[in-house]
Design an enzyme around this catalytic site. Structure first.
Site, short mmCIF file in Angstrom:
data_model
loop_
_atom_site.label_atom_id
_atom_site.label_comp_id
_atom_site.label_asym_id
_atom_site.label_seq_id
_atom_site.Cartn_x
_atom_site.Cartn_y
_atom_site.Cartn_z
N GLY A 130 3.93 -8.32 10.87
CA GLY A 130 3.12 -8.02 12.05
C GLY A 130 1.65 -8.24 11.78
N ALA A 131 0.84 -7.97 12.80
CA ALA A 131 -0.61 -8.08 12.69
C ALA A 131 -1.23 -7.00 13.56
CB ALA A 131 -1.08 -9.46 13.13
N GLY A 132 -2.42 -6.56 13.16
CA GLY A 132 -3.13 -5.53 13.90
C GLY A 132 -3.87 -6.11 15.09
N GLY A 162 -7.25 -5.75 7.72
CA GLY A 162 -8.09 -6.92 7.56
C GLY A 162 -7.43 -7.87 6.60
N GLU A 180 -1.56 -14.97 11.18
CA GLU A 180 -1.55 -13.89 10.18
C GLU A 180 -0.12 -13.47 9.84
OE1 GLU A 180 -2.99 -9.27 9.92
OE2 GLU A 180 -4.46 -10.74 10.60
N GLU A 232 0.82 -1.21 0.00
CA GLU A 232 0.00 0.00 0.00
C GLU A 232 0.85 1.26 0.00
OE1 GLU A 232 -1.60 1.44 4.03
OE2 GLU A 232 -1.51 -0.73 4.31
N GLU A 282 -11.63 -3.18 12.42
CA GLU A 282 -10.23 -2.76 12.30
C GLU A 282 -10.04 -1.90 11.05
OE1 GLU A 282 -5.79 -4.76 11.69
OE2 GLU A 282 -7.49 -6.04 12.23
#
Length: 452
Positions: A417-419, A268, A432, A250, A295
């Site tokens: 990483g992950a949220g 997501g 994830e 992104e 999220e």
């Protein structure tokens, strides 16, 4: 000097991708440039080689160097984006393009986070590193030619390197096992959930690293990994002692010639590439999961508010809300947020408003960055920072550094990483990270013994 060298472009997308990869990898491996940055925007390529000018931002000190001349040092305080803007404004060349990176440590200064509790930080940390290149090589979908900008001597050397490009054979890859939780990632997620439920912050992205136990061929890894990925942007760089290659999912920020600022938050995640039935089921699950939807929605709201702070009144808008975009081994919920930059502000103001990406830091950002300093197992460096390109005309792009591989001071590693939100489950968040690491881990290329 700008020279256009005619070439034949194949219209097949896969063939054109491999042509682009062969070209930039050949230049990276040519030995013509000690340092370089490759930046790709969906099939449009630039290879920036050598250094005419260099800007290095450290905590409270910015250094500008022209060629082999003596560095000019200037202290700064407050906003690091303003310090970079001033340094770029001070470039004495009338027209210039600059390429480089901004590390995650930049965010600690930008948001005035107390760094006394964060291990591994020191005054030598490089917060940003930009170079004005000696040579630029551009080509891609919009061109029937390769455009080379530089001296006659550099042009001749570049064209000779391009003429010597070899065949189509892809490098041999070595997959890396990323399934071990060696730094108690699940435990750190559990701690973050506790802090979120206590009201310390709403969301934080926690990451983990996986060391690569062999010497890495970075250009070869870039070629193999880009072949298998579908990034928003991609990059390959060697600046100072840092090498990296990545497949950015992104944009943190872009500013076009008309002053339109764009950011593309992704939040997501589900796995992708497991077969059409499995991918379709994962997409459906992603679109209906309350945790993932929440999220994503709060990330879009945060991006909207950040753009509002630097936008002309009434110009901020969301488009393509919560679509699903495929990015290599994963698929994400994605949206696009745009605004028109106020006329009294610069591209660096826009970048400062949006950095770090909300999808790689958390909400609120200051509290999330503080939590990252405490809960991530080591300083992030380039991970979740940005690879940037800027110009004297005010145009700008910053691609989020995720799905990448890094090498510095004899060590190489991956990071993902992950949220984390209040509904997060440690096991799912660990899974994830594995899904995201699968965008890079299967495509590592060993350095040949005679290249070591």
């Amino acid at each position: 000097m700008t020279v256009v060298e005619e070439t034949t472009m194949d219209t097949a997308e896969g063939t054109e991708l491999q042509r682009g990869l062969r070209t930039v990898v050949a230049l990276a491996e040519s030995g013509l440039f000690d340092e370089y940055v490759v930046y790709e925007d969906r099939g449009r390529w630039v290879f920036a080689g050598g250094v005419v000018a260099r800007i290095v931002l450290r905590p409270h000190l910015v250094t500008t160097t022209w060629g082999a001349g003596e560095p000019t040092e200037r202290s700064w305080s407050g906003n690091p984006a303003a310090a970079l803007s001033e340094a770029c404004t001070g470039l004495t060349r009338e027209q210039w393009n600059a390429y480089g990176f901004v590390g995650f440590g930049f965010a600690e200064h930008l948001h005035d986070v107390d760094r006394s509790t964060a291990a591994g930080r020191d005054a030598d940390d490089i917060l940003a590193h930009l170079v004005v290149p000696r040579v630029e090589v551009r080509f891609g979908r919009e061109h029937d030619a390769v455009e080379v900008t530089g001296s006659d001597e550099d042009r001749a050397s570049v064209l000779a390197a391009l003429d010597a490009i070899g065949g189509d054979e892809l490098p041999t890859v070595h997959a890396l096992d990323v399934g071990g939780d060696l730094d108690d990632y699940r435990g750190r997620v559990e701690q973050a959930v506790t802090e979120i439920r206590r009201g310390d912050y709403a969301k934080v992205i926690l990451s983990r690293s996986v060391r690569i136990p062999f010497d890495l061929d970075m250009p070869g890894t870039y070629r193999a990994g880009r072949t298998a990925n579908t990034p928003a942007r991609s990059f390959l760089l060697h600046l100072g002692d840092l090498r990296a290659a990545g497949f950015s999912p992104e944009l943190v920020a872009s500013v076009d010639a008309h002053g339109i600022v764009t950011t593309e938050p992704l939040a997501g995640t589900r796995a992708f590439g497991l077969g059409s039935d499995a991918d379709s089921a994962a997409k459906s699950d992603l679109e209906q999961d309350p945790k993932e939807i929440t999220e994503h929605a709060v990330s879009v709201r945060t991006s909207f508010e950040e753009l509002e702070s630097i936008a002309s009144p009434g110009s901020t808008a969301v488009s393509d809300f919560m679509s699903v975009r495929e990015r290599g081994s994963v698929q994400h919920l994605a949206s696009t947020v745009r605004a028109r930059l106020r006329e009294d502000l610069s591209c660096w103001d826009a970048f400062g408003a949006l950095f770090p990406a909300v999808t790689a830091s958390g909400i609120p950002k200051k509290e999330a960055i503080d939590a990252i300093g405490r809960l991530d197992e080591s300083p992030r460096g380039l991970y979740s920072g940005a690879v940037v390109k800027a110009s004297s005309t005010g145009e700008f792009e910053a691609a989020l550094v995720l799905r990448a591989v890094y090498e510095q001071q004899g060590s190489a590693w991956l990071r993902a990483g992950a949220g984390i939100v209040g509904q997060s489950k440690p096991e799912r968040e660990f899974d994830e990270t594995c899904e995201k690491l699968a965008s890079v881990a299967p495509y590592l290329v060993r350095k040949k013994e005679n290249d070591a």
